[in-house]
Design an enzyme around this catalytic site. Sequence first.
Site, PDB file in Angstrom:
ATOM      1  N   PHE A 128       1.035  -1.143   0.020  1.00 62.48           N
ATOM      2  CA  PHE A 128       0.244  -0.086   0.185  1.00 62.48           C
ATOM      3  C   PHE A 128       0.935   1.370  -0.048  1.00 62.48           C
ATOM      4  O   PHE A 128       2.012   1.460   0.718  1.00 62.48           O
ATOM      5  CB  PHE A 128      -0.882   0.051   1.350  1.00 62.48           C
ATOM      6  CG  PHE A 128      -2.045   0.929   1.178  1.00 62.48           C
ATOM      7  CD1 PHE A 128      -3.340   0.713   0.826  1.00 62.48           C
ATOM      8  CD2 PHE A 128      -1.753   2.244   1.458  1.00 62.48           C
ATOM      9  CE1 PHE A 128      -4.205   1.497   0.548  1.00 62.48           C
ATOM     10  CE2 PHE A 128      -2.864   3.265   1.516  1.00 62.48           C
ATOM     11  CZ  PHE A 128      -3.937   2.861   0.996  1.00 62.48           C
ATOM     12  N   TYR A 225     -11.331   1.302  10.536  1.00 67.33           N
ATOM     13  CA  TYR A 225     -12.364   1.633   9.485  1.00 67.33           C
ATOM     14  C   TYR A 225     -12.795   0.568   8.441  1.00 67.33           C
ATOM     15  O   TYR A 225     -13.721   0.733   7.778  1.00 67.33           O
ATOM     16  CB  TYR A 225     -12.412   3.221   8.954  1.00 67.33           C
ATOM     17  CG  TYR A 225     -11.150   3.294   8.113  1.00 67.33           C
ATOM     18  CD1 TYR A 225     -11.046   2.855   7.019  1.00 67.33           C
ATOM     19  CD2 TYR A 225     -10.211   4.102   8.836  1.00 67.33           C
ATOM     20  CE1 TYR A 225      -9.905   3.062   5.962  1.00 67.33           C
ATOM     21  CE2 TYR A 225      -8.881   4.460   7.974  1.00 67.33           C
ATOM     22  CZ  TYR A 225      -8.972   3.977   6.858  1.00 67.33           C
ATOM     23  OH  TYR A 225      -7.728   4.229   6.013  1.00 67.33           O
ATOM     24  N   LYS A 226     -11.818  -0.335   8.366  1.00 68.25           N
ATOM     25  CA  LYS A 226     -12.110  -1.271   7.473  1.00 68.25           C
ATOM     26  C   LYS A 226     -12.986  -2.439   8.062  1.00 68.25           C
ATOM     27  O   LYS A 226     -14.072  -2.255   8.312  1.00 68.25           O
ATOM     28  CB  LYS A 226     -10.831  -1.770   6.814  1.00 68.25           C
ATOM     29  CG  LYS A 226     -10.302  -0.597   5.660  1.00 68.25           C
ATOM     30  CD  LYS A 226      -8.735  -0.728   5.290  1.00 68.25           C
ATOM     31  CE  LYS A 226      -8.315   0.132   4.426  1.00 68.25           C
ATOM     32  NZ  LYS A 226      -6.838   0.309   4.424  1.00 68.25           N
ATOM     33  N   ARG A 374     -11.956  -5.032  -6.754  1.00 62.30           N
ATOM     34  CA  ARG A 374     -11.930  -5.578  -5.615  1.00 62.30           C
ATOM     35  C   ARG A 374     -13.157  -5.972  -5.047  1.00 62.30           C
ATOM     36  O   ARG A 374     -13.968  -5.043  -5.245  1.00 62.30           O
ATOM     37  CB  ARG A 374     -11.075  -4.933  -4.798  1.00 62.30           C
ATOM     38  CG  ARG A 374      -9.841  -4.488  -4.860  1.00 62.30           C
ATOM     39  CD  ARG A 374      -9.030  -3.950  -3.544  1.00 62.30           C
ATOM     40  NE  ARG A 374      -9.970  -2.813  -3.139  1.00 62.30           N
ATOM     41  CZ  ARG A 374      -9.397  -2.458  -1.905  1.00 62.30           C
ATOM     42  NH1 ARG A 374      -8.242  -2.542  -1.131  1.00 62.30           N
ATOM     43  NH2 ARG A 374     -10.143  -1.333  -1.271  1.00 62.30           N
TER      44      ARG A 374
HETATM   45  C1  LIG Z   1      -6.308   1.350   4.188  1.00 61.76           C
HETATM   46  C2  LIG Z   1      -4.830   1.091   4.456  1.00 61.76           C
HETATM   47  C3  LIG Z   1      -4.033   2.333   4.689  1.00 61.76           C
HETATM   48  C4  LIG Z   1      -4.601   3.616   5.046  1.00 61.76           C
HETATM   49  O1  LIG Z   1      -3.611   4.452   5.929  1.00 61.76           O
HETATM   50  P1  LIG Z   1      -4.588   5.663   6.512  1.00 61.76           P
HETATM   51  O2  LIG Z   1      -3.356   6.491   7.001  1.00 61.76           O
HETATM   52  O3  LIG Z   1      -5.599   5.228   7.455  1.00 61.76           O
HETATM   53  O4  LIG Z   1      -5.061   6.504   5.460  1.00 61.76           O
HETATM   54  C5  LIG Z   1      -2.579   1.895   5.082  1.00 61.76           C
HETATM   55  N1  LIG Z   1      -2.078   0.702   4.686  1.00 61.76           N
HETATM   56  C6  LIG Z   1      -2.964  -0.282   4.246  1.00 61.76           C
HETATM   57  C7  LIG Z   1      -2.333  -1.491   3.882  1.00 61.76           C
HETATM   58  C8  LIG Z   1      -4.273   0.024   4.016  1.00 61.76           C
HETATM   59  O5  LIG Z   1      -5.108  -0.939   3.371  1.00 61.76           O
END
Ligand SMILES: *Cc1c(COP(=O)(O)O)cnc(C)c1O
Length: 415
Positions: A128, A225-226, A374
Amino acid sequence: MPRALTLAAIEAMDAADPLGPIRERFTLPEGIVYLDGNSLGPASPAVFGELEKTARDEWGEGLIRSWNTAGWFDLPITLGDRIGRLIGAEPGQTVVCDTTSINIYKAVHAAMGLRPERPVIVAEASSFPTDLYMAEGVLSTRTGTRMLLEGVDAPAIEDLIDERTAVVLVNHVNYKSGELRDLAVLTRRAHEAGALVVWDICHSAGALPVELDRANVDFAVGCTYKYLNGGPGSPAFIYVARRHQAEALQPLSGWWGHARPFAFEPHFHGDAGIRKFQCGTQPVLSLRALQAALDAWEGVEMTAVREKSLALTDLFIRLVEARCGGVGLTLESPRERARRGSQVSFAHPHAYEVMQALIERGVIGDFRAPSTMRFGFTPLYLSYRDVWYAVEVLEEVLRTEAWREERFAVRAAVT
Ligand SMILES: *Cc1c(COP(=O)(O)O)cnc(C)c1O
């Protein structure tokens, strides 16, 4: 799984599903099949009540007194411990605060500080992206350090780990392909080389069993939040193994991490425990929403979640391949159960348009550039019938090429 995938057979799977009744704990709009809980979990009636109570009574009536009388100050710690149960962490090692990005910065910086002679961060090119961006931020503060990437500097991450490695920053489940790494094996490999690990568990916390303590993990970060359904922008969490807490430096040394925040001393003296990894004042309304959302996990075992997750993703792959052949789809997620997280991704040359057409028909997944659709599978509120319906709609959109309508090509800011 039944051999003949008739609708009747699928309804029998729902009737036998021990997690079926948990769906009642969520608010889902009529006519929607929600396959995006891996991006933003749904709300629950318990959350609405909790937000109302917090705003009216604790804020409206209690005012400043509520920091003490309503337990606001301790919420990051108490919620951290509740998340700990879902990620295999004993109490006192997880705190809910800030964003995943910010917590990555703290964890990577702290890990680099615990290995000061070692100049290298090992990570994945397929990570990510925010993880890499934050690691670049850490590197910018430490001269002579650099990052090596799986997929650029070597095909396999294991081959990059050696005596120069300070920290291995790695995703438990890849956000795009849904590929699951073996957390225990890679942690052991890093430790054998004398390196530390920072696991990003955004796509495994609440999706499958995670055993941070048992695997001897050093640091972990994740979203709420996921799969944990804390609501849009709900704060993230950071896990720091107890053995590192005293020594690890918190680079964002704000007053909420101070041993005595209300002594208002001129210099930073970090708390001896997990509190040190907070920075400043935390969002109480969001913390309360998360608290109510976590109630949905009462009595739920992660092994049961994993079992249903695999059954849902197996069914989806099998139905899509049986019914949507020859229309441009390519499976991007591992077929092998042990390597699959809780999502299934398919590539399609017009993935964005196809997904927009699906969403218009009430089947909500998402798109990741350049060509990935996805589909997230969340066992607490999805049924096997939902999977059946989603594939029916996908087949219709692809066979009729309904996605070719021009409006489906208009890109929104968030995909
Ligand atoms: C959703 C996600 C993030 C999001 O980071 P935020 O700082 O909360 O926006 C980071 N890493 C991964 C692997 C994610 O899936």
